[in-house]
Enzyme design. Structure first.
Site, PDB file in Angstrom:
ATOM      1  N   GLY A  37       0.819 -34.077  19.994  1.00  0.00           N
ATOM      2  CA  GLY A  37       0.583 -34.195  18.551  1.00  0.00           C
ATOM      3  C   GLY A  37       1.010 -32.936  17.820  1.00  0.00           C
ATOM      4  O   GLY A  37       1.847 -32.177  18.310  1.00  0.00           O
ATOM      5  N   ALA A  38       0.434 -32.718  16.612  1.00  0.00           N
ATOM      6  CA  ALA A  38       0.889 -31.636  15.726  1.00  0.00           C
ATOM      7  C   ALA A  38       2.410 -31.728  15.590  1.00  0.00           C
ATOM      8  O   ALA A  38       3.133 -30.746  15.758  1.00  0.00           O
ATOM      9  CB  ALA A  38       0.440 -30.268  16.243  1.00  0.00           C
ATOM     10  N   HIS A  43       9.812 -32.555  17.348  1.00  0.00           N
ATOM     11  CA  HIS A  43       9.386 -33.829  17.950  1.00  0.00           C
ATOM     12  C   HIS A  43      10.166 -34.998  17.351  1.00  0.00           C
ATOM     13  O   HIS A  43      10.537 -35.939  18.054  1.00  0.00           O
ATOM     14  CB  HIS A  43       7.888 -34.061  17.694  1.00  0.00           C
ATOM     15  CG  HIS A  43       6.986 -33.078  18.362  1.00  0.00           C
ATOM     16  ND1 HIS A  43       6.271 -32.139  17.656  1.00  0.00           N
ATOM     17  CD2 HIS A  43       6.675 -32.889  19.663  1.00  0.00           C
ATOM     18  CE1 HIS A  43       5.546 -31.418  18.495  1.00  0.00           C
ATOM     19  NE2 HIS A  43       5.782 -31.849  19.718  1.00  0.00           N
ATOM     20  N   GLY A 153      11.668 -31.700  25.038  1.00  0.00           N
ATOM     21  CA  GLY A 153      12.417 -30.672  24.324  1.00  0.00           C
ATOM     22  C   GLY A 153      12.842 -29.551  25.266  1.00  0.00           C
ATOM     23  O   GLY A 153      12.092 -29.143  26.150  1.00  0.00           O
ATOM     24  N   SER A 191       7.711 -24.856  16.897  1.00  0.00           N
ATOM     25  CA  SER A 191       6.620 -25.013  17.864  1.00  0.00           C
ATOM     26  C   SER A 191       5.351 -25.337  17.094  1.00  0.00           C
ATOM     27  O   SER A 191       5.144 -24.824  15.984  1.00  0.00           O
ATOM     28  CB  SER A 191       6.426 -23.702  18.637  1.00  0.00           C
ATOM     29  OG  SER A 191       5.162 -23.687  19.269  1.00  0.00           O
TER      30      SER A 191
END
Ligand code: PAF
Length: 286
Positions: A37-38, A43, A153, A191
């Site tokens: 998440g975040a 992403h 990633g 990040s």
């Protein structure tokens, strides 16, 4: 008025399997994007890349406690589920799997994957239990979702090599794909942990990428690897970082390299500034 999201959210392995099974029965391929998440643009790049490999993309959102040491930031790790679902929906993801801790680690859970090869050294010297937690949860997610491909990633480069090796060694059928790091205009790798940076630390943070870029160019131009790495370490320290490691490694095995003849080279760094630990990496051009 807000438009309803098209993405479906499920919380159990049974629902995940049912949905993926239905897609497969209809001849559709499935891509998996595991996340904690975040979600940020990095992403979203994984989700966009997934579309080239599958008709359906599943994102998993699970802050995996077993990859955090007791001293680490599990408690303060950013949790932004509604915004995450908006981003995944916007990227065309069909399904979000959002399990709770009991769904992933039910009472009596007692199995952990044991790693060597690319898991040795680098992060493991500073986070000894981290990759066992990552590998175990990723193996579970791959078994639960049974995707055709799973995308990770390159920002977490050692993680990508660990997962690639694990999938090969355990005959997990999913193809593991790495997706290039997305960076801010000044070179800082995106990040979820960048939100911890103070304004001053944020201003200093691009020094990591700069140091790697300079060292990679020097090594590609024939400079001595050890000397180039030493210069990069000095540059990172001069920018205010406390260095955990900055190393030149073989790009796939992550074994130490002494010369360019040892194979394709990846430079990897981890360093702390303020209360934030940042990692980054860069390929040395051939
Ligand atoms: O890279 C991450 O976000 C995590 O390590 C992963 C792969 C989702 C496993 O929890």
């Amino acid at each position: 008025m807000t438009t309803p999201r098209a993405i479906r959210t499920v919380h159990t392995v049974a629902e995940l399997r049912q949905q993926v099974g239905a897609w497969r029965a209809g001849g559709e391929r499935v891509a998996l994007v595991p996340t904690m998440g975040a979600l940020h643009v990095g992403h979203v790049a994984l989700m966009e890349a997934a579309k080239a490999h599958a008709e359906r993309t599943v994102v998993t959102i699970f802050v995996n406690p077993t990859q955090f040491a007791p001293t680490e930031d599990l408690g303060r790790y950013p949790r932004t589920l509604e915004a995450d679902l908006d981003k995944a929906d916007g990227a065309g993801v069909a399904l979000a799997f959002v399990p709770d801790v009991n769904e992933m680690y039910p009472e009596g859970f007692a199995t952990t994957i044991s790693l060597a090869g690319p898991a040795l050294g680098l992060e493991t010297d500073f986070r000894p239990t981290h990759f066992a937690g990552v590998a175990t949860v990723v193996a579970k997610l791959l078994n639960q979702a049974a995707p055709d491909v799973a995308l990770f990633g390159e920002k977490d480069y050692q993680q990508l090599q660990v997962v690639t090796r694990m999938a090969r060694d355990l005959d997990l059928p999913a193809r593991i794909l790495g997706v290039p790091t997305v960076r801010e205009a000044d070179g800082l790798a995106l990040s979820s942990r960048n939100v911890y940076l103070s304004a001053e630390d944020r201003a200093a943070a691009p020094a990591l990428h700069r140091a790697l870029t300079t060292a990679a160019a020097a090594i590609a131009g024939g400079a001595d690897i050890a000397e180039s790495i030493e210069a990069a370490r000095r540059a990172v320290a001069a920018a205010g970082f406390a260095l955990d490691y900055l190393e030149a490694r073989h790009a796939a095995t992550l074994a130490p390299v002494a010369s360019r003849a040892d194979g394709p080279i990846r430079l990897l760094v981890a360093a702390r500034i303020g209360t934030t630990r940042l990692i980054d990496n860069l390929a040395v051009p051939d």
